[in-house]
Design a protein around this motif. Structure first.
Motif, PDB file in Angstrom:
ATOM      1  N   VAL A   6       0.843  -1.200   0.000  1.00  0.00           N
ATOM      2  CA  VAL A   6       0.000   0.000   0.000  1.00  0.00           C
ATOM      3  C   VAL A   6       0.876   1.247   0.000  1.00  0.00           C
ATOM      4  N   SER A   7       1.943   1.251   0.795  1.00  0.00           N
ATOM      5  CA  SER A   7       2.846   2.395   0.847  1.00  0.00           C
ATOM      6  C   SER A   7       3.483   2.645  -0.525  1.00  0.00           C
ATOM      7  N   LEU A   8       3.874   1.595  -1.209  1.00  0.00           N
ATOM      8  CA  LEU A   8       4.464   1.732  -2.543  1.00  0.00           C
ATOM      9  C   LEU A   8       3.429   2.204  -3.557  1.00  0.00           C
ATOM     10  N   LEU A   9       2.235   1.657  -3.488  1.00  0.00           N
ATOM     11  CA  LEU A   9       1.186   2.066  -4.422  1.00  0.00           C
ATOM     12  C   LEU A   9       0.785   3.524  -4.199  1.00  0.00           C
ATOM     13  N   ARG A  10       0.804   3.981  -2.966  1.00  0.00           N
ATOM     14  CA  ARG A  10       0.515   5.394  -2.696  1.00  0.00           C
ATOM     15  C   ARG A  10       1.555   6.292  -3.362  1.00  0.00           C
TER      16      ARG A  10
END
Length: 177
Positions: free
Chosen positions: A14-18
């Motif tokens: 999720v952090s990378l996709l954000r």
């Protein structure tokens, strides 16, 4: 896999996709299924994830001296955060930290997006890119094997184009006894 391990991988995804990382990069770094990542991307951004390949050699995407300056800035920050381990494997947390700091330093339309940052980190690891130190200005700059640009300091080249003189290394006086 443990439930906590799965949760940590999902939080990292999720952090990378954000940060708008490509699904293929997130899958490579987390092992989360591509289908789940595409669903997460749609939930986070309200649209489908972009498709297409990541550049096989990142240096080919560096077309101008200004891009080389930005790529070198990110690479130097990444090397600082990741330390010597960055040449053995990509440290995704160091990529994230270095890119976050890069974006703070270059607030208006940064040249290096997260995906380009990951490619630079990968190229440093596999040896198709390296950081060199300029003998004139003593700053680090990035040299990539697939780049069309000569492997010279982009800062000195840009300075000379603007009518500046060649930069000489500073003379350090010997301490007096």
């Amino acid at each position: 896999m443990s439930v906590l391990g799965d949760l940590e991988r999902l939080e990292l995804a999720v952090s990378l996709l954000r940060r708008k990382a490509r699904v293929s990069i997130v899958h490579h770094e987390t092992g989360v299924s591509r289908a789940k990542l595409r669903t997460l991307h749609r939930e986070l951004h309200g649209r489908s994830a972009p498709s297409g390949q990541i550049p096989m050699i990142g240096g080919a995407t560096i077309q101008t001296r200004t891009q080389q300056v930005h790529a070198g800035l990110f690479a130097a920050l990444y090397a600082r955060y990741g330390g010597p381990s960055t040449t053995r494997q990509i440290d995704i947390r160091a990529v994230m930290a270095a890119h976050d700091l890069y974006r703070t330093m270059v607030p208006r339309e940064p040249t290096v997006d997260f995906n380009t940052a990951w490619v630079i980190a990968r190229d440093l690891r596999v040896g198709t890119a390296e950081l060199r130190t300029c003998s004139a200005c003593e700053l680090q700059y990035l040299v990539a094997s697939a780049s069309r640009l000569a492997p010279t300091c982009p800062l000195c080249v840009l300075h000379a184009r603007r009518g500046g003189q060649a930069v000489s290394p500073p003379v350090v006086a010997a301490p007096s006894s």
